[in-house]
Design a protein around this motif. Structure first.
Motif, PDB file in Angstrom:
ATOM      1  N   VAL A  71      -1.475  -2.310   6.597  1.00  0.00           N
ATOM      2  CA  VAL A  71      -0.771  -3.243   5.710  1.00  0.00           C
ATOM      3  C   VAL A  71      -1.213  -3.049   4.264  1.00  0.00           C
ATOM      4  O   VAL A  71      -0.386  -3.048   3.336  1.00  0.00           O
ATOM      5  CB  VAL A  71      -1.001  -4.697   6.164  1.00  0.00           C
ATOM      6  N   LEU A  72      -2.507  -2.867   4.040  1.00  0.00           N
ATOM      7  CA  LEU A  72      -3.000  -2.653   2.679  1.00  0.00           C
ATOM      8  C   LEU A  72      -2.441  -1.353   2.099  1.00  0.00           C
ATOM      9  O   LEU A  72      -2.052  -1.300   0.919  1.00  0.00           O
ATOM     10  CB  LEU A  72      -4.526  -2.611   2.689  1.00  0.00           C
ATOM     11  N   ALA A  73      -2.365  -0.308   2.910  1.00  0.00           N
ATOM     12  CA  ALA A  73      -1.784   0.957   2.451  1.00  0.00           C
ATOM     13  C   ALA A  73      -0.309   0.769   2.099  1.00  0.00           C
ATOM     14  O   ALA A  73       0.181   1.322   1.102  1.00  0.00           O
ATOM     15  CB  ALA A  73      -1.943   2.027   3.529  1.00  0.00           C
ATOM     16  N   LEU A  74       0.388  -0.009   2.908  1.00  0.00           N
ATOM     17  CA  LEU A  74       1.794  -0.277   2.622  1.00  0.00           C
ATOM     18  C   LEU A  74       1.955  -0.978   1.278  1.00  0.00           C
ATOM     19  O   LEU A  74       2.862  -0.656   0.497  1.00  0.00           O
ATOM     20  CB  LEU A  74       2.397  -1.148   3.736  1.00  0.00           C
ATOM     21  N   LEU A  75       1.090  -1.935   0.993  1.00  0.00           N
ATOM     22  CA  LEU A  75       1.169  -2.658  -0.274  1.00  0.00           C
ATOM     23  C   LEU A  75       0.946  -1.721  -1.459  1.00  0.00           C
ATOM     24  O   LEU A  75       1.598  -1.855  -2.505  1.00  0.00           O
ATOM     25  CB  LEU A  75       0.153  -3.803  -0.296  1.00  0.00           C
ATOM     26  N   LEU A  76       0.048  -0.762  -1.299  1.00  0.00           N
ATOM     27  CA  LEU A  76      -0.197   0.202  -2.372  1.00  0.00           C
ATOM     28  C   LEU A  76       1.039   1.066  -2.617  1.00  0.00           C
ATOM     29  O   LEU A  76       1.431   1.299  -3.765  1.00  0.00           O
ATOM     30  CB  LEU A  76      -1.398   1.083  -2.014  1.00  0.00           C
ATOM     31  N   VAL A  77       1.664   1.541  -1.544  1.00  0.00           N
ATOM     32  CA  VAL A  77       2.869   2.365  -1.683  1.00  0.00           C
ATOM     33  C   VAL A  77       4.017   1.534  -2.236  1.00  0.00           C
ATOM     34  O   VAL A  77       4.801   1.993  -3.082  1.00  0.00           O
ATOM     35  CB  VAL A  77       3.242   2.993  -0.332  1.00  0.00           C
TER      36      VAL A  77
END
Length: 254
Positions: free
Chosen positions: A114-120
């Motif tokens: 989820v954190l990676a998704l927010l960055l992208v």
């Protein structure tokens, strides 16, 4: 003198490491970049320039109405479709199985993704907003609008990520690929994500309770009216809870 301290790293550090790896892999994947950036931008440009030709009529300028929906579409494409497909093939090739044997718990895997998704998604929003401004977009609202967008993106990402992981953890990779793309197309066309629920007539009363309709509605309320859409955010929270509980019960590491 150096003294070894065997053991797992703190939970927060493991999540950050996982998120960093996930974000790098997503940005290196051409198919996921297509879903993340190219398709939403094409939808925005095509819908704004062709709104008059296809008979779309709004109370506000077309670009002001469509931009929040396309921003929601970008969140959905990354948080659901791209994540489901990537995770499905990670299971197939044994990546998830190896992560399962590491100290990273399932909750840490979910949090890292989820954190990676927010960055992208932050990159996506910057690109789409830049294109929308070139098309004449004039967002309204101040701090309240920003708060509404942030809450919509966070809860929308959590909802779609939990549903994407549910799909990827229950089906084979090929089936996940087909199902994720099918659901994406159906929600884009009839899920009240790009267009407001009012554009669907009586069916709009139903689609506003879908995660796509709730996310699109929350983004439009924030950027068109400068308000926080409490009901839509609660709908997204409900989908997050449902998806998380079902994923925790059914997700298979291999």
């Amino acid at each position: 003198m150096f003294t070894p301290r065997p053991g797992a790293a703190p939970f927060g550090r493991m999540v950050l490491a996982q998120a960093s790896m996930e974000a790098r892999l997503m940005l290196r994947n051409g198919e996921q970049l297509l879903l993340a950036v190219v398709i939403p931008v094409l939808v925005l440009v095509g819908a704004v320039t062709g709104a008059d030709r296809i008979g779309l009529e709004f109370d506000d300028p077309a670009v002001d109405v469509l931009t929040p929906g396309v921003l929601a579409l970008a969140v959905m494409s990354t948080g659901f479709t791209a994540l489901a497909i990537a995770t499905g093939f990670e299971r197939r090739y044994g990546v998830i199985k190896r992560l399962g044997s590491s100290p990273l718990p399932r909750s840490g895997l979910l949090a890292g993704k989820v954190l990676a998704l927010l960055l992208v998604e932050a990159l996506q929003l910057v690109v789409i907003c830049a294109v929308a401004l070139l098309l004449g977009w004039s967002p309204t609202g101040g701090a309240v609008a920003v708060l509404g967008v942030v809450l919509a993106v966070v809860l929308g990402t959590a909802a779609f990520a939990s549903l994407g992981l549910l799909l990827a953890g229950a089906l084979r990779a090929e089936a996940t690929l087909a199902a994720a793309n099918l659901v994406y197309l159906l929600l884009m066309a009839a899920g009240a994500v790009v267009l407001p629920a009012s554009a669907y007539g009586r069916f709009g009363d139903v689609v506003q309770w879908l995660p796509s309709g709730a996310l699109g509605g929350a983004m439009r309320d924030a950027l068109l009216d400068g308000t926080v859409a409490g009901v839509s955010l609660l709908v997204l929270l409900g989908w997050t809870v449902i998806g998380t509980v079902l994923t925790a019960k059914t997700f298979s590491w291999e």
